[in-house]
Design a protein around this motif. Sequence first.
Motif, PDB file in Angstrom:
ATOM      1  N   ALA A 160       0.828  -1.205   0.000  1.00  0.00           N
ATOM      2  CA  ALA A 160       0.000   0.000   0.000  1.00  0.00           C
ATOM      3  C   ALA A 160       0.862   1.254   0.000  1.00  0.00           C
ATOM      4  O   ALA A 160       0.560   2.241  -0.693  1.00  0.00           O
ATOM      5  CB  ALA A 160      -0.926  -0.004   1.210  1.00  0.00           C
ATOM      6  N   GLU A 161       1.947   1.232   0.762  1.00  0.00           N
ATOM      7  CA  GLU A 161       2.840   2.387   0.807  1.00  0.00           C
ATOM      8  C   GLU A 161       3.492   2.629  -0.552  1.00  0.00           C
ATOM      9  O   GLU A 161       3.585   3.770  -1.017  1.00  0.00           O
ATOM     10  CB  GLU A 161       3.911   2.160   1.864  1.00  0.00           C
ATOM     11  N   ALA A 162       3.922   1.540  -1.206  1.00  0.00           N
ATOM     12  CA  ALA A 162       4.537   1.679  -2.529  1.00  0.00           C
ATOM     13  C   ALA A 162       3.534   2.237  -3.532  1.00  0.00           C
ATOM     14  O   ALA A 162       3.884   3.065  -4.387  1.00  0.00           O
ATOM     15  CB  ALA A 162       5.063   0.327  -3.000  1.00  0.00           C
ATOM     16  N   VAL A 163       2.286   1.806  -3.432  1.00  0.00           N
ATOM     17  CA  VAL A 163       1.255   2.304  -4.343  1.00  0.00           C
ATOM     18  C   VAL A 163       0.972   3.775  -4.080  1.00  0.00           C
ATOM     19  O   VAL A 163       0.868   4.589  -5.010  1.00  0.00           O
ATOM     20  CB  VAL A 163      -0.031   1.457  -4.201  1.00  0.00           C
ATOM     21  N   ARG A 164       0.854   4.154  -2.811  1.00  0.00           N
ATOM     22  CA  ARG A 164       0.559   5.554  -2.474  1.00  0.00           C
ATOM     23  C   ARG A 164       1.654   6.485  -2.946  1.00  0.00           C
ATOM     24  O   ARG A 164       1.395   7.638  -3.310  1.00  0.00           O
ATOM     25  CB  ARG A 164       0.352   5.691  -0.962  1.00  0.00           C
ATOM     26  N   GLU A 165       2.893   6.017  -2.939  1.00  0.00           N
ATOM     27  CA  GLU A 165       4.014   6.862  -3.357  1.00  0.00           C
ATOM     28  C   GLU A 165       3.938   7.228  -4.834  1.00  0.00           C
ATOM     29  O   GLU A 165       4.616   8.154  -5.278  1.00  0.00           O
ATOM     30  CB  GLU A 165       5.332   6.150  -3.059  1.00  0.00           C
ATOM     31  N   MET A 166       3.099   6.514  -5.587  1.00  0.00           N
ATOM     32  CA  MET A 166       2.945   6.831  -7.004  1.00  0.00           C
ATOM     33  C   MET A 166       2.113   8.084  -7.224  1.00  0.00           C
ATOM     34  O   MET A 166       2.080   8.636  -8.320  1.00  0.00           O
ATOM     35  CB  MET A 166       2.306   5.655  -7.737  1.00  0.00           C
TER      36      MET A 166
END
Length: 243
Positions: A160-166
């Motif tokens: 989720a964190e990796a996705v939000r960073e997009m």
Amino acid sequence: MAVIAVYSVKGGVGKTTLAANLAWCSAELDRQRTLLWDLDAAGGAAFLTGLDPAGKKRAGGVFARDRDPASVIRTTAYPLLDVLPADDSLWALDRQLTSIGKKRRLAKLAEELGQTYPRIVLDCPPVLNEVSAQVLRAADLVVVPLPPSPLSSRAFELVAEAVREMGKGHPPMLPVLSMVDRRRALHRAAMEANPGWPVIPWSSAIEQCAVRRAPVGVFARSSPGARCIAALWQGIERKLAGK
């Protein structure tokens, strides 16, 4: 065309089995020409669809554009379902993509393959690096299988964190409780805490996929596991239609 990534940073969560079965559902139930693209060097997706290793290290050449993907793609015994298999060359895929320097190389390849395949299902390696970053840029939906455990919850937060960073352009995520045993208090608690998440039960029929080297719907279509996976695919299609 839509790209569905089945992804987790944790191994042993049923990711490859789920990816292979979802791709089969797309081809068999929705009658869409579907590509199961194995990005995990372990090569489980091809195995689960009955294909034997080709013995040639060609998958990495697709990303280098040294090889036409059509020359690597293999047909399965199931109408409308093809596989772009993995091999040992993908162990270096992170380094290869970093060296190429094209942040949307996977997305561009998927767009080109989408001219032939309306549905592309990615079986992703359990990593958090340039490969996963490229997957998130290419995907229209990220399916995250999560066995009910604290470690799986931590893995989901990392995704989720990796996705939000997009930023605003990130793909939606669909967490799925996998390998659920309703007899276990921890598993029941996870279902109660996340009532909107799809559930894939622990199932001897699903375990047989690796023995029979076939999707569960082929040999146990009326089993609870097969019905839950089919329902999950229908939910995925509804999400894609609502984008």
